[in-house]
Design an enzyme around this catalytic site. Structure first.
Site, PDB file in Angstrom:
ATOM      1  CG  HIS A  88      -1.794  -1.218   1.320  1.00 11.69           C
ATOM      2  ND1 HIS A  88      -2.477  -1.573   2.453  1.00 11.69           N
ATOM      3  CD2 HIS A  88      -2.115  -2.153   0.399  1.00 11.69           C
ATOM      4  CE1 HIS A  88      -3.179  -2.676   2.240  1.00 11.69           C
ATOM      5  NE2 HIS A  88      -2.956  -3.051   0.996  1.00 11.69           N
TER       6      HIS A  88
HETATM    7  C1  LIG Z   1      -0.308  -8.542  -3.235  1.00 17.63           C
HETATM    8  C2  LIG Z   1      -1.165  -7.304  -3.054  1.00 17.63           C
HETATM    9  C3  LIG Z   1      -2.326  -7.375  -2.284  1.00 17.63           C
HETATM   10  C4  LIG Z   1      -3.115  -6.240  -2.102  1.00 17.63           C
HETATM   11  N1  LIG Z   1      -4.314  -6.342  -1.450  1.00 17.63           N
HETATM   12  C5  LIG Z   1      -5.151  -5.276  -1.412  1.00 17.63           C
HETATM   13  C6  LIG Z   1      -6.478  -5.394  -0.920  1.00 17.63           C
HETATM   14  O1  LIG Z   1      -6.938  -6.485  -0.588  1.00 17.63           O
HETATM   15  N2  LIG Z   1      -7.238  -4.272  -0.866  1.00 17.63           N
HETATM   16  C7  LIG Z   1      -6.777  -3.047  -1.264  1.00 17.63           C
HETATM   17  O2  LIG Z   1      -7.501  -2.064  -1.127  1.00 17.63           O
HETATM   18  N3  LIG Z   1      -5.546  -2.923  -1.776  1.00 17.63           N
HETATM   19  C8  LIG Z   1      -4.734  -3.998  -1.906  1.00 17.63           C
HETATM   20  N4  LIG Z   1      -3.516  -3.877  -2.501  1.00 17.63           N
HETATM   21  C9  LIG Z   1      -3.115  -2.565  -2.999  1.00 17.63           C
HETATM   22  C10 LIG Z   1      -3.877  -2.160  -4.262  1.00 17.63           C
HETATM   23  O3  LIG Z   1      -3.953  -3.243  -5.164  1.00 17.63           O
HETATM   24  C11 LIG Z   1      -3.154  -0.976  -4.880  1.00 17.63           C
HETATM   25  O4  LIG Z   1      -3.094   0.055  -3.921  1.00 17.63           O
HETATM   26  C12 LIG Z   1      -3.836  -0.431  -6.119  1.00 17.63           C
HETATM   27  O5  LIG Z   1      -4.025  -1.432  -7.078  1.00 17.63           O
HETATM   28  C13 LIG Z   1      -2.968   0.678  -6.694  1.00 17.63           C
HETATM   29  O6  LIG Z   1      -3.608   1.205  -7.813  1.00 17.63           O
HETATM   30  P1  LIG Z   1      -2.790   2.014  -8.922  1.00 17.63           P
HETATM   31  O7  LIG Z   1      -3.701   2.195 -10.075  1.00 17.63           O
HETATM   32  O8  LIG Z   1      -2.169   3.208  -8.296  1.00 17.63           O
HETATM   33  O9  LIG Z   1      -1.554   1.065  -9.304  1.00 17.63           O
HETATM   34  P2  LIG Z   1      -1.541  -0.394  -9.883  1.00 17.63           P
HETATM   35  O10 LIG Z   1      -2.821  -1.093  -9.637  1.00 17.63           O
HETATM   36  O11 LIG Z   1      -0.296  -1.019  -9.365  1.00 17.63           O
HETATM   37  O12 LIG Z   1      -1.433  -0.168 -11.456  1.00 17.63           O
HETATM   38  C14 LIG Z   1      -0.396   0.575 -12.053  1.00 17.63           C
HETATM   39  C15 LIG Z   1      -0.117  -0.018 -13.428  1.00 17.63           C
HETATM   40  O13 LIG Z   1       0.671   0.919 -14.177  1.00 17.63           O
HETATM   41  C16 LIG Z   1       1.588   0.205 -14.956  1.00 17.63           C
HETATM   42  N5  LIG Z   1       2.718   1.084 -15.302  1.00 17.63           N
HETATM   43  C17 LIG Z   1       3.647   1.595 -14.454  1.00 17.63           C
HETATM   44  N6  LIG Z   1       4.535   2.344 -15.139  1.00 17.63           N
HETATM   45  C18 LIG Z   1       4.156   2.314 -16.455  1.00 17.63           C
HETATM   46  C19 LIG Z   1       4.692   2.889 -17.641  1.00 17.63           C
HETATM   47  N7  LIG Z   1       5.783   3.664 -17.635  1.00 17.63           N
HETATM   48  N8  LIG Z   1       4.059   2.628 -18.829  1.00 17.63           N
HETATM   49  C20 LIG Z   1       2.938   1.855 -18.857  1.00 17.63           C
HETATM   50  N9  LIG Z   1       2.395   1.287 -17.738  1.00 17.63           N
HETATM   51  C21 LIG Z   1       3.000   1.525 -16.556  1.00 17.63           C
HETATM   52  C22 LIG Z   1       2.005  -0.946 -14.049  1.00 17.63           C
HETATM   53  O14 LIG Z   1       2.584  -1.992 -14.805  1.00 17.63           O
HETATM   54  C23 LIG Z   1       0.693  -1.309 -13.365  1.00 17.63           C
HETATM   55  O15 LIG Z   1       0.017  -2.340 -14.034  1.00 17.63           O
HETATM   56  C24 LIG Z   1      -2.703  -4.999  -2.682  1.00 17.63           C
HETATM   57  C25 LIG Z   1      -1.550  -4.942  -3.462  1.00 17.63           C
HETATM   58  C26 LIG Z   1      -0.785  -6.068  -3.666  1.00 17.63           C
HETATM   59  C27 LIG Z   1       0.458  -5.989  -4.531  1.00 17.63           C
END
Ligand SMILES: Cc1cc2nc3c(=O)[nH]c(=O)nc-3n(C[C@H](O)[C@H](O)[C@H](O)COP(=O)(O)OP(=O)(O)OC[C@H]3O[C@@H](n4cnc5c(N)ncnc54)[C@H](O)[C@@H]3O)c2cc1C
Ligand code: SF4
Length: 507
Positions: free
Chosen positions: A437
């Protein structure tokens, strides 16, 4: 439509209304909203295209295909802390446990009072978005028949010590309790972005580009006009791409990748990559006389959250995959094998800490360079959380507890020994935390001197380069963040449609 970069041999140059970088919780939610506006949108994802059929029960292939740097990304400080993130179509939502929590009122209030963000992130609207997301992703408390013993025993413990807890609320439709959310849901039950908002947006014309890394955003004056990058196959460069954006570029690459992308694109702010915050989790393993069968039931089906505000921690049951659990078990040779033999009797419950610590995220040669060190107060809170967890384990009937903490006995067998966890070592390196997180590396602020992103989600000094992920959060949340990330991304996307000119162009 999916453009799979692993198969893409030719350079691509195309024009869209909006280009969204990242297909995780934030990016997919924005795609869901923008695709309804009639706009032509591209969602660009560095990780590969995957489907439910790709998910199995082995950790190694999951790490290789679904996780950033195969799960080896770490934060450096006194302890080396794994920072786990998904990197595939759907981002971290593909590997998360789907736990749903709304932003605690006291955290929102601190955003309002200390950061002046009450109007930019209006709580009432966020509640409307949470209602909508919960309807659309079929959020419900984990039903008792899906608890499995790992979760059930935590509920029993809560009852014994009169702790405030309950079943986790999760986004799922037809969960079968296979306890392997972290490897991707093999039944398509978990409502990750892969099976929900991304197909929704694609059905309305969004183009999803996978294995497509965005290298930079091209700015002309204060306007973002395009992103450039390259397709790749297992990190080997393929053809380049240029995606032009008539209306705006939305960065949703996560709190770790977003600051690097902004820096590569020429954004300069002394706050960029600073104020990095996170929630380290530390597990304790209980061994019971009765069979637990950790690998049956919802991955994370029960939580205890009475210490969210004062102690700054919550306790969650979590089923670790066997390949992640076994290396944590003490001993070598025969004694290690003997401990593994009792793994069917083990529970794993973790303390999730709302750390005070602020770290940094900078661009490095081989990915993000993350620095993060727990403060003395964090260590005090962590130790209190571990003691409480040990008390819960003994209350539920644990025969022994495997501490996994250097400097403490390997095994605790007597409830009186739970207090040892509170006077354990101060050095975080003695524990084995992991973080999932992540917040704060391009924080929102009213004035440019205080942060990176303005209250309209545009990077200060630009008109249409937007940041919509948890990089913009001014503080740690203390709870599972995906629900807040999604509601804020929904609000951001609606704000952006308003700012950049309503309905999209004809396809
Ligand atoms: C194992 C695990 C368990 C979790 N469990 C929970 C839970 O049960 N409940 C909860 O609320 N949260 C949970 N979380 C946290 C939650 O999943 C994340 O906080 C949330 O998904 C983050 O959202 P985001 O869109 O910021 O990033 P992400 O969902 O990580 O997505 C970002 C995406 O951007 C892509 N990216 C990055 N840089 C580039 C680039 N230069 N060009 C193109 N693409 C790029 C990445 O590859 C990635 O796919 C968990 C996380 C993990 C890893
Ligand atoms: S626990 Fe439920 S949601 Fe998680 S992987 Fe198994 S079936 Fe899917």
């Amino acid at each position: 439509m999916i453009v799979d970069g692993e198969k893409e041999g030719r350079a691509l140059d195309e024009t869209f209304d909006y280009v969204i970088v990242g297909s995780g919780a934030a990016g997919a939610t924005a795609a869901r909203v923008l695709s309804e506006s009639g706009a032509r949108i591209a969602v660009v994802e560095e990780g590969p295209a995957i489907t439910t059929a790709d998910f199995g029960d082995r950790l190694w292939p999951a790490l290789r295909r679904l996780y950033r740097q195969m799960g080896t990304q770490v934060a450096y400080g006194r302890a080396i802390i794994p920072v786990l993130q998904g990197s595939c179509l759907g981002g971290s939502t593909v590997v998360n446990s789907a736990i749903v929590r709304r932003l605690p009122a006291d955290v929102w209030q601190s955003w309002q009072v200390e950061h002046g963000l009450g109007e930019a992130l209006p709580l009432e609207e966020l509640h409307e978005y949470w209602d909508q997301i919960e309807r659309e992703l079929s959020t419900r408390p984990t039903p008792t028949d899906l608890w499995g013993h790992n979760n059930r025993l935590l509920a029993v413990a809560a009852q014994h010590v009169d702790a405030v807890g309950g079943p986790t609320r999760r986004n799922e439709w037809g969960c079968r309790g296979s306890a392997r959310c972290s490897l991707g849901c093999p039944h398509g039950a978990k409502q990750s972005m892969l099976v929900s908002y991304l197909p929704y947006a694609a059905a309305r014309g969004a183009v999803l580009l996978t294995s497509a890394r965005v290298d930079k955003v091209i700015l002309k004056g204060n306007r973002a006009v395009a992103v450039t990058g390259h397709f790749h196959r297992r990190q080997r460069r393929q053809a380049p791409f240029t995606l032009r954006a008539r209306r705006g570029v939305l960065v949703a690459a996560s709190a770790i990748q977003t600051p690097g992308l902004l820096a590569r694109s020429g954004v300069r702010s002394r706050h960029l990559g600073r104020h990095f915050q996170g929630q380290p989790g530390v597990p304790l393993i209980g061994i019971f006389d009765e069979k637990v069968t950790l690998w049956s039931g919802a991955t994370q089906g029960y939580e205890i959250d009475q210490q969210l505000t004062q102690g700054r921690f919550k306790i969650e049951a979590i089923a670790l995959p066997p390949e992640a659990l076994f290396p944590r078990l003490p001993g070598i040779g025969r004694s290690w094998l003997a401990t593994i033999a009792s793994s069917g009797y083990m529970t794993t419950w973790a303390v999730l800490l709302r750390a005070h610590a602020h770290g940094t995220v900078r661009e490095g040669r081989f990915g993000a360079r993350i620095r993060f060190d727990l403060t003395p107060q964090d260590m005090t809170n962590l130790r209190k959380g571990l003691r409480f967890t040990a008390e819960l384990l003994f209350a539920a009937g644990a025969r022994e507890i495997l501490t996994g903490i250097y400097g403490l006995p390997e095994r605790l067998t007597n409830p009186d020994e739970a207090r040892l966890l509170e006077i354990g070592p101060n050095n975080p390196a003695c524990y084995s935390p992991a973080m999932t997180h992540l917040f704060g590396t391009a924080r929102m602020s009213i004035r440019a001197s205080n942060g990176v992103v303005g209250p309209n989600f545009a990077v200060h000094g630009t008109s249409n380069l937007f940041v919509i992920d948890s990089s913009l959060f001014p503080t740690n949340l203390g709870i599972n963040p995906q629900h807040t990330i999604m509601a804020i991304a929904m609000h951001a996307a609606k704000t952006i449609v308003g700012l950049t000119g309503g309905l999209g162009t004809q396809r």
